[in-house]
Design a protein around this motif. Sequence first.
Motif, PDB file in Angstrom:
ATOM      1  N   VAL A 131      56.339  37.635  30.803  1.00 60.88           N
ATOM      2  CA  VAL A 131      56.561  36.530  29.877  1.00 60.88           C
ATOM      3  C   VAL A 131      55.279  35.718  29.717  1.00 60.88           C
ATOM      4  O   VAL A 131      54.832  35.437  28.596  1.00 60.88           O
ATOM      5  CB  VAL A 131      57.703  35.610  30.378  1.00 60.88           C
ATOM      6  CG1 VAL A 131      57.804  34.378  29.499  1.00 60.88           C
ATOM      7  CG2 VAL A 131      59.015  36.360  30.391  1.00 60.88           C
ATOM      8  N   MET A 133      52.275  36.603  30.173  1.00 56.40           N
ATOM      9  CA  MET A 133      51.205  37.328  29.505  1.00 56.40           C
ATOM     10  C   MET A 133      51.466  37.494  28.018  1.00 56.40           C
ATOM     11  O   MET A 133      50.559  37.798  27.257  1.00 56.40           O
ATOM     12  CB  MET A 133      50.974  38.693  30.157  1.00 56.40           C
ATOM     13  CG  MET A 133      50.570  38.482  31.578  1.00 56.40           C
ATOM     14  SD  MET A 133      49.483  39.618  32.421  1.00 56.40           S
ATOM     15  CE  MET A 133      48.623  40.545  31.258  1.00 56.40           C
ATOM     16  N   ALA A 134      52.716  37.317  27.613  1.00 62.11           N
ATOM     17  CA  ALA A 134      53.030  37.440  26.190  1.00 62.11           C
ATOM     18  C   ALA A 134      52.759  36.132  25.457  1.00 62.11           C
ATOM     19  O   ALA A 134      52.894  36.048  24.245  1.00 62.11           O
ATOM     20  CB  ALA A 134      54.483  37.855  26.009  1.00 62.11           C
ATOM     21  N   LEU A 135      52.389  35.081  26.201  1.00 65.82           N
ATOM     22  CA  LEU A 135      52.190  33.784  25.567  1.00 65.82           C
ATOM     23  C   LEU A 135      50.750  33.614  25.112  1.00 65.82           C
ATOM     24  O   LEU A 135      49.835  33.841  25.895  1.00 65.82           O
ATOM     25  CB  LEU A 135      52.504  32.676  26.575  1.00 65.82           C
ATOM     26  CG  LEU A 135      53.958  32.519  26.968  1.00 65.82           C
ATOM     27  CD1 LEU A 135      54.069  31.544  28.123  1.00 65.82           C
ATOM     28  CD2 LEU A 135      54.763  32.032  25.786  1.00 65.82           C
ATOM     29  N   PRO A 136      50.544  33.210  23.870  1.00 61.32           N
ATOM     30  CA  PRO A 136      49.187  32.876  23.459  1.00 61.32           C
ATOM     31  C   PRO A 136      48.800  31.542  24.078  1.00 61.32           C
ATOM     32  O   PRO A 136      49.418  30.515  23.807  1.00 61.32           O
ATOM     33  CB  PRO A 136      49.284  32.762  21.939  1.00 61.32           C
ATOM     34  CG  PRO A 136      50.664  33.184  21.580  1.00 61.32           C
ATOM     35  CD  PRO A 136      51.511  33.047  22.794  1.00 61.32           C
ATOM     36  N   ILE A 138      46.477  29.140  24.003  1.00 60.77           N
ATOM     37  CA  ILE A 138      46.141  27.866  23.373  1.00 60.77           C
ATOM     38  C   ILE A 138      47.368  27.186  22.780  1.00 60.77           C
ATOM     39  O   ILE A 138      47.545  25.971  22.887  1.00 60.77           O
ATOM     40  CB  ILE A 138      45.041  28.075  22.320  1.00 60.77           C
ATOM     41  CG1 ILE A 138      43.751  28.413  23.069  1.00 60.77           C
ATOM     42  CG2 ILE A 138      44.876  26.842  21.445  1.00 60.77           C
ATOM     43  CD1 ILE A 138      42.513  28.366  22.270  1.00 60.77           C
ATOM     44  N   ILE A 139      48.252  27.986  22.191  1.00 60.97           N
ATOM     45  CA  ILE A 139      49.463  27.418  21.599  1.00 60.97           C
ATOM     46  C   ILE A 139      50.278  26.705  22.676  1.00 60.97           C
ATOM     47  O   ILE A 139      50.793  25.599  22.473  1.00 60.97           O
ATOM     48  CB  ILE A 139      50.322  28.525  20.943  1.00 60.97           C
ATOM     49  CG1 ILE A 139      49.481  29.361  19.988  1.00 60.97           C
ATOM     50  CG2 ILE A 139      51.563  27.967  20.297  1.00 60.97           C
ATOM     51  CD1 ILE A 139      49.470  28.920  18.578  1.00 60.97           C
ATOM     52  N   LEU A 142      48.617  23.512  23.641  1.00 63.91           N
ATOM     53  CA  LEU A 142      48.855  22.492  22.612  1.00 63.91           C
ATOM     54  C   LEU A 142      50.205  21.841  22.827  1.00 63.91           C
ATOM     55  O   LEU A 142      50.361  20.618  22.736  1.00 63.91           O
ATOM     56  CB  LEU A 142      48.791  23.113  21.217  1.00 63.91           C
ATOM     57  CG  LEU A 142      47.413  23.558  20.723  1.00 63.91           C
ATOM     58  CD1 LEU A 142      47.529  24.240  19.370  1.00 63.91           C
ATOM     59  CD2 LEU A 142      46.482  22.365  20.624  1.00 63.91           C
ATOM     60  N   THR A 143      51.212  22.680  23.130  1.00 59.54           N
ATOM     61  CA  THR A 143      52.555  22.157  23.366  1.00 59.54           C
ATOM     62  C   THR A 143      52.574  21.252  24.589  1.00 59.54           C
ATOM     63  O   THR A 143      53.179  20.176  24.584  1.00 59.54           O
ATOM     64  CB  THR A 143      53.539  23.323  23.578  1.00 59.54           C
ATOM     65  OG1 THR A 143      53.252  24.319  22.613  1.00 59.54           O
ATOM     66  CG2 THR A 143      54.960  22.866  23.442  1.00 59.54           C
TER      67      THR A 143
END
Lengths: 603, 313
Positions: A131, A133-136, A138-139, A142-143
């Motif tokens: 999970v 590793m599937a996350l970009p 920077i996004i 930002l959150t």
Amino acid sequence: MSEPVEIKASTATLARTNVFKRILKNPLGIFAVAVLTIMVLVAIFAGWIAPFGENAANIGKTLSGADSVNLLGTDSAGRDTFSRLVYGAQTTLLSALLCAAVAIAIGLPAGLIAGYYSGPFDSAANWVVNVLMALPGIIVLLTIRAAFGPSVWISMIAFGILISPGYFRLTRTAVQSVRNELYVDAARVSGLSDARIITRHIFSVVRAPIIIQTAIVCGVAISIQSGLEFLGLGDPTVATWGVMLSEGFKNVYLAPTLLLWPALAIGLAVGSLVLLGNAVRDALEDREKVTVSKRNDPPTVALQMQRGPRKKKAANVEVGTEKHLVKVSHLAIGYPQANGTLKPVVNDVSFTVDRGEVLGIVGESGSGKSQTAFSILGLLPPEARIMSGSIQFDGEYTVEPGEDTVNQGRLSALRGKRISYIPQEPMSNLDPAYTIGSQLVAPMVTVLGISKAEAKKRALKLLSDVGIVDPARTFGAYPHEVSGGMAQRVLIAGAISCEPDLIIADEPTTALDVTVQAEVLDLIRDLQKRLGVGVILVTHNFGVVADLCDRVVVMQAGRLVEGGQVREILGAPQDPYTITLLDSMLENKKPMTMLVSQGGTTS
Amino acid sequence: MVTFILKRIGSGLVVLAAISCLTFFLLYFSSTNIARNILGEYATPEQVAAKQSELGLDQPILTRFATWVGNALTGDFGTSWFTNEPVVQSLLTRLPVTLALVVTSILIIAVLSTLIGVAAAVKRGWIDRVVQTAAVIGDAIPNFVLAIVFVTIFAIQLGFFPATSSIQPGADAGAWVASLTLPVIALVISGLTSAAQQVRSAVIKQLEKDYVRTLRSRGISEGVILFKHVLRSAAPAGLTVLSLQFIGMLGGVVIIEQIFALPGMGALAVQSTTLGDTPLVMGVVLYTVIIVIIVNLLVDLANGWLNPKVRVS
């Protein structure tokens, strides 16, 4: 038990100093270490070095150029660029360390536990890792910023969590590979607790990769953090390189150098960290290389692109020798060493093979028997050099006297067509990505120039000839779907598919089960008789020689020690090495007399 | 094969659910003052309260999440709290820019890294040394620093390209090319070297395999061995690297888009997270994760096609 542990520890220390020395021998390594040392010193002594405070603004002097007061000029709020750069080093480096520390604190223990105990924790951890590793990145950051505000430290903790899978995977793999090593078993049997084993034995294995990973992670952290701040999402009250970059970019038309200094600092810091990581890796690999060359393994095989540079007609062979199918004369093969000399692995080897004859080359591993066989096939590694001697096939030289490599131009006309090859390990010699059928058909289409349909028909016939019960099924199967014995039959079918005059079989039964060995030997013998083909059989097993060969040559340490008719050599060996080899047979294998009588029927 | 795909899609959906849940609850922390932020300093407490109930902020977090999930399942991601533009519409106008940037870069990296990696693996010698050194240097320079250097030199100083993108709804192809050239070059340079390095090691690893020697012994030409056999077995390693780069770029373009003033998802992500525009942030995160899941699925499928062993298990 404490003794071996002591030894391990001391060699580890030794290795560590060597690695550090090697890093300093590498010019890029020196550069990286120097840059990072300076940056760390600057960060530590920032208060003394910087002439102004990080936010000390002089409203009367904005965007000024360099002068004696403001060494690198000032920004749009009149703050001293040099001082901000110095304080920026502090924040930037500290935040990178924080990120790495968080990542290690999560990834390392999780990886140790998952790798050591596996089970449900391992599967759960792997799921989380997938999970993450599937996350970009920077996004997500930002959150996080939206939720918790523009703190450098919070975003670096979050990034540390995001990047922890790198440490997790690395540790888990390393631990899994050593968990079943004998010394770990020994430690367990001797009653050491799991915690002790993990810290003492396993931790020493993962230490080096973790240092490399940390250098890289720090670099990525600096670059991500600067990127976020560049977006204007940093904390404006803290001087960091990213904030400065953002400020510089806003004023790029008015004062381009404002952009230059932080960009340079970020580039240098990230670059040095990556270079350091690489230098450590190279230093560790160098150490492995040294041990490899000690073991004297043949060098790696690269693709041989010297596709017959000179297709000139080969010189004529000595009159009277053209009747031999193969004639090897005074052959010597060597490999280049680090000091520029050639180390011979085959020395002054001569023998002949006639049509329809089976020659055995016997010797222990490292005796040069396979190198000799591959030189006839022209499939030596590209580093290999013919140091002297010649090889001729059917009255023409494939290696002329004086040539230092096998002439690929001449051999590519023979290989597959007139000379073929049965390898040792059946499974690794079939391309796992293609069906057995297509691997049989392709050479026939290429070499014989027949149609695919015709080749398929022949392939099915060949498969049934080598004793495969359901040829159609095997034809459509992938290599991993058949057994080792069946794969070896397929390879034999491939070797005879283009009706060669000579088959070179390199330990064709060594990798097979004992029961299958006998069947495969029977098959080779039958085919050899039926097709009247010459065979060079490379083996370490005198039983196989007695079973199949007409003549035999014995090799030891690159030299021929004895040669002659199988019956004579088996009955009355002259050389002490041959006698030793035969004696070693007697202890474990079938009685000698039976071998001789079998040998008698085949010769 | 079908069960394989269904399994992958299933696990993708689980990941999607987990991430939307996580993001939604994270954003809860940022939405405390949101009504006040939307209405501005001078709004009366009554107006703020009315706005809060309009946005559903007066309800408990679980109810809000349930409502959001219910709408999202029907394809309705709500409207932006600040612009009142439907989230799906904002995303669909921004997505093409980002995808054009990332997909073009990845395709160029794929082609070039294959050529360079194979050349380095086969020829060794100086090409190999250049590739290895370039890989280290390429890793060492953050792509946004490179992008800043590019925009400063080629757009601002030399004026070869527009410093600010001219992409807008209905822009012609020329505007797209002019606006995307520099960012694509920046992304390609920083991704190419490490991808080429991976292809190189994968090809060398395959060339050392026994079956390559056996193929040579069968009279198969070097070209066929390289392109039909070696490259096919080396491809999964390359695909994995490319998919990781793709994921990295989806995040990295946030900065790149800002530098080149491209109207992509990045600007939307920055703007929505800075303001705490929950529906828009959720939209951006979900779209990004969906793209990641699709890419991973495609890579898995390609690997299954390339390697028959994967197909079976």
